[in-house]
Design an enzyme around this catalytic site. Structure first.
Site, short mmCIF file in Angstrom:
data_model
loop_
_atom_site.label_atom_id
_atom_site.label_comp_id
_atom_site.label_asym_id
_atom_site.label_seq_id
_atom_site.Cartn_x
_atom_site.Cartn_y
_atom_site.Cartn_z
N CYS B 14 -6.31 -6.09 -5.78
CA CYS B 14 -6.56 -5.97 -4.54
C CYS B 14 -7.93 -6.80 -3.94
CB CYS B 14 -6.46 -4.60 -3.99
SG CYS B 14 -5.10 -3.76 -4.43
N ASP B 46 -2.60 2.71 8.67
CA ASP B 46 -2.35 3.78 7.53
C ASP B 46 -1.79 2.85 6.36
OD1 ASP B 46 -1.87 5.91 6.18
OD2 ASP B 46 -1.21 7.09 8.25
#
Lengths: 204, 348
Positions: B14, B46
């Site tokens: 990530c 989200d």
């Protein structure tokens, strides 16, 4: 003086080398770090600022040389704003000023107008040539109030060397003198002078 | 031929995410889609989108993929899949079907590597009860892998990042520091057992967290990945119009993370995340610098950050630990929106 050459190394290797050098250097002494990576340069500067370590740097042809002085770690930071400007490389200013006569951009829906003017200010920061001055009068003064969503952007522009002139009469009229968070309160003479002597006037 | 996938990457996992600050700028230009059946859309940033099919069924849809985080192709497949599925769990949903997404340099790497990555993903999916029913591969170097996952949830039991309520306590289910360990691995500064621990963390599913959250009626959670604990906490605070306070002294850390951070092994992504959060964050004067940067560290397949009512918070922690999420701990609290959305302090 110790010279740490991190050329060719990618983040976080240059930072690790900087930290190691900082540890090995005695208080009061200096060392240099060389990096050829802009991100590494900005991360090392950030690290040094956060740890209240003074440094200066030079840049040529994409090679950054930082000269770091190890001070007593409990030492006081001299002037934070000084550090804030150091990592911003020479911004060029154009021969123009931007005049904000309103806190909205264009005519039509007010919400849209607010959104647009905020985006305009954000975009200004990215221009190749920054304005020489930005002038705020009438409802335009709301943009430099601490309640403005772009107050931070305008403070940054100021740090980048742009002069922000804020009409004091207007700030008083809207009772937000206490809230002005960027720029200098100015009078109509100064504003008239800025506008009449500018090469170009941009009005969003 | 023994292949070390790490030879092919600069930023893994990530950490390879685009800067959150830039992303926000781009997302602003996307048209806003309005449809009453979109229960969670792009606006609240989200973990996944949620679409109501009928009053009893909503689909949770998410995707995630990234370049290798470890040398072994099979383990990379497992980690990438666990990470992709995590977003579904963070919404309190059950993963059902998925598609493989793969970019692979077939002229540089043997096809066994390709097969191993997919096998790792498939095994992790089957552990989650998830069926992979297709996929797509294109030529690209370095390799990248992940899943697009669909899960289901009852529309009234969606756990959103926007539902934090002042007074709630914050619980984190996995230790942080995997980004620092991955960087240390590449620079040969991390010890073998530290790398093993970090890989085990990244491989572990957040399924138990989803189950516990539903059992205790938790309404607000997010999974901690590329934007770091602080970045995701800030997104949650913004979406819920509250302030989150995190006590850095209570953060669970993966072994070796603090030592490496102290040696300066702080990946660029952590600075990007710091840049993203700092305008809206209050930093206590006495913060430990290394802990501060670890709270910015980009996590791959990180834990769930959940907001839990104070009166059940101890029970939730115990339940999570019993389910195997042994690092679960209270790390802070939700407050009324103050001057800043995020507060980083040493001790609460």
């Amino acid at each position: 003086m110790l010279i740490v050459d991190t050329s060719g190394q990618l983040c976080p290797a240059p930072l690790i080398a900087t930290k190691r050098a900082l540890r090995e250097t005695a208080v009061g002494e200096s060392f240099q770090v060389i990096t050829d990576n802009r991100t590494s340069f900005s991360n090392i500067s950030r690290f040094l600022r956060d740890n209240l370590t003074g440094f200066s740097f030079t840049e040529s042809d994409g090679i950054w040389t930082l000269t770091v002085e190890k001070t007593d770690s409990t030492g006081e930071i001299t002037d934070p704003s000084e550090y804030c400007t150091t990592d911003i490389p020479h911004f060029s200013k154009g021969n123009y000023i931007i005049v904000f006569s309103s806190d909205k951009m264009g005519e039509g829906d007010d919400n849209l107008g607010s959104l647009l003017i905020n985006n305009f200010i954000r975009a200004t920061k990215e221009l190749d040539l920054l304005p020489d001055k930005m002038v705020f009068y009438n409802s335009g003064v709301h943009l430099v109030s601490d309640k403005s969503p772009v107050a931070g952007q305008l403070q940054e522009l100021e740090k980048m060397g742009v002069t922000l002139l804020v009409c004091e009469t207007c700030a008083k009229h809207y009772s937000i003198v206490e809230n002005i968070s960027a720029g200098i309160l100015s009078n109509m003479f100064e504003i008239a002078h800025a506008m009449s002597s500018a090469g170009n006037i941009v009005r969003p | 031929m023994k292949v070390d996938l790490l030879d092919f990457v600069e930023a893994g996992g990530c950490s390879a995410k685009i800067s959150p600050k830039q992303l926000e700028e781009f997302l602003k230009f996307l048209p806003v889609v309005s449809d009453p059946n979109i229960l969670v859309g792009i606006d609240t940033h989200d973990d996944a989108g949620v679409y109501r099919v009928n009053d009893d069924l909503a689909l949770v849809f998410t995707t995630d993929f990234f370049p290798p985080v470890c040398s072994d192709p099979y383990e990379f497949g497992q980690i990438a899949a666990a990470n992709s599925i995590s977003d579904v769990y963070a919404m309190g949903a059950t993963p059902v079907i998925a598609l493989n997404i793969m970019m692979f340099p077939s002229t540089l790497l043997p096809l066994e590597v390709y097969a191993s990555i997919l096998r790792g993903g498939a095994d992790k999916a089957s552990e989650a009860g998830l069926r992979i029913i297709g996929g797509h591969t294109i030529e690209d170097n370095p390799p990248k892998y992940g899943l697009a996952v669909i899960g289901y949830v009852h529309p009234e039991r969606i756990i959103a990042n926007s539902a934090a309520v002042p007074g709630d306590l914050l619980i984190l289910t996995k230790p942080i520091g995997t980004g620092v360990i991955l960087a240390g691995q590449k620079l040969k500064m991390a010890k073998d057992e530290e790398i093993r621990e970090a890989k085990a963390l990244m491989k572990s599913l957040n399924a138990a967290a989803a189950g516990v959250m539903q059992k205790f009626g938790v309404k607000a959670a997010t999974d901690v990945t590329g934007f770091g604990l602080s970045g995701h906490a800030l997104k949650m605070a913004r979406a819920g119009k509250v302030t989150l306070e995190i006590s850095l002294a209570s953060l669970p850390l993966t072994g070796g993370a603090y030592r490496l951070a102290d040696e300066g092994c702080i990946p660029g992504a952590a600075f990007r995340n710091l840049d993203f959060v700092e305008d809206e964050t209050f930093f206590a004067d006495d913060l430990d610098y290394n802990l501060k940067m670890l709270s910015m560290d980009a996590q791959t397949s990180g834990g769930i950050l959940m907001c839990v009512r104070e009166d059940v918070s101890d029970e939730v922690v115990s339940a999570l630990r019993e389910e195997g999420m042994t690092a679960s701990v209270i790390i802070g609290k939700v407050m009324e929106k103050g001057e800043k959305h995020l507060r980083l302090v040493n001790n609460a």
